[in-house]
Design an enzyme around this catalytic site. Structure first.
Site, short mmCIF file in Angstrom:
data_model
loop_
_atom_site.label_atom_id
_atom_site.label_comp_id
_atom_site.label_asym_id
_atom_site.label_seq_id
_atom_site.Cartn_x
_atom_site.Cartn_y
_atom_site.Cartn_z
N PRO A 2 -7.64 -6.98 -16.28
CG PRO A 2 -9.26 -6.50 -17.88
CD PRO A 2 -7.87 -6.17 -17.47
CD GLU A 3 -5.56 -12.36 -13.28
OE1 GLU A 3 -5.82 -13.56 -13.32
OE2 GLU A 3 -4.50 -11.92 -12.80
#
Ligand SMILES: [Zn+2]
Length: 273
Positions: A2-3
């Site tokens: 996840p960014e």
């Protein structure tokens, strides 16, 4: 992994369901993830209203009157809302129970984190993990002038300066590669050699690409409610990221792959100077 866009989409998905709700229980099914869970978490927030959600970099924040919970999704974590009583599966490590529904943290690789910052210890921005973070790319204060000013002494490659997170936060590997492509900047260029004009192109590319990812993520991951909600992260069509050897979508040149500080970089030699 996840960014920033995934974390923001997660926050946007949770907020309308949880803000204002009272925490009725906290269930911790392990001692911790990347770090031990706060021993007093339960007594700190049970009975308290979850006032507001927030985000700083890739940390999702749950604000209470007496402090904030910091959640990091690590390499593989996600948060979803489901009815209270939903049977936990193998990788479901934490539940924040809010009456008839709960927020469930699932994290197969267990690099995530759940931490507590007490209001008595000062403002959340001064937390050890947050205080050295750069500016938020989608907020006021992030622009070409900031990039230019903050890089005059930085001989490191621009790609690595972006990933370091102390100038601007949340521009991870994918978004750094894509933004540099859109701005026409070779990822190996020394940060201090880039002109203000080129930083204008880069700042605008970073904002556009992150904002587009959030919009797209919002439509891809809209099902935050229910045990069968989607758990994957959204796949986008990239110009250079993970396209080594493929033809550039602009000039048909071959996309190159190099390593910069153990991380993969992808770029087009024709389009990025
Ligand atoms: Zn090209």
């Amino acid at each position: 992994m996840p960014e920033l866009p995934e974390v923001e989409v997660t926050r946007l998905g949770l907020a309308p369901h949880v803000e204002g709700a009272i925490v009725s229980d906290v269930v911790l099914r392990r001692e911790g993830l990347r770090w031990p869970f706060p021993s007093q978490l339960k007594e700190k927030i049970v009975g308290k209203a979850l006032l507001k959600t927030g985000r700083r970099g890739k940390y999702l924040l749950l604000h209470f009157s007496n402090g904030s919970v910091l959640i990091h999704l690590g390499m593989s974590g996600n948060l979803r809302i489901m009815p209270t009583g939903t049977v936990p599966q193998k990788h479901d490590h934490v539940d924040f129970v809010l009456g008839h529904q709960l927020i469930r943290l699932t994290d197969p690789r267990r690099f995530g984190a759940v931490l507590w910052h007490d209001a008595a210890d000062g403002v959340i921005d001064e937390h050890l993990l947050l205080r050295n973070l750069g500016v938020e790319p989608l907020q006021d204060g992030f622009d070409a002038k900031l990039l230019f000013k903050q890089t005059r002494q930085r001989s490191a490659a621009i790609k690595q300066v972006l990933l370091a997170g102390d100038v601007v936060v949340g521009v991870g590997n994918i978004y750094a590669s894509e933004s540099l492509f859109q701005a026409g900047i070779n990822p190996k260029t020394a940060a201090k050699r880039i002109s203000l004009k080129r930083y204008e192109a880069l700042a605008s590319a970073i904002r556009q690409i992150l904002a587009a990812a959030i919009v797209q993520g919002g439509s891809t991951l809209k099902d935050f409610v229910g045990a069968d909600g989607k758990t994957g992260y959204f796949q986008q069509s990239y110009f250079v990221y993970d396209r080594a050897g493929a033809p550039c979508r602009v000039c048909q040149g071959i996309i190159r792959h190099i390593k910069q500080g153990q991380r993969s970089s992808f770029y087009c030699v024709n389009c990025q100077k």
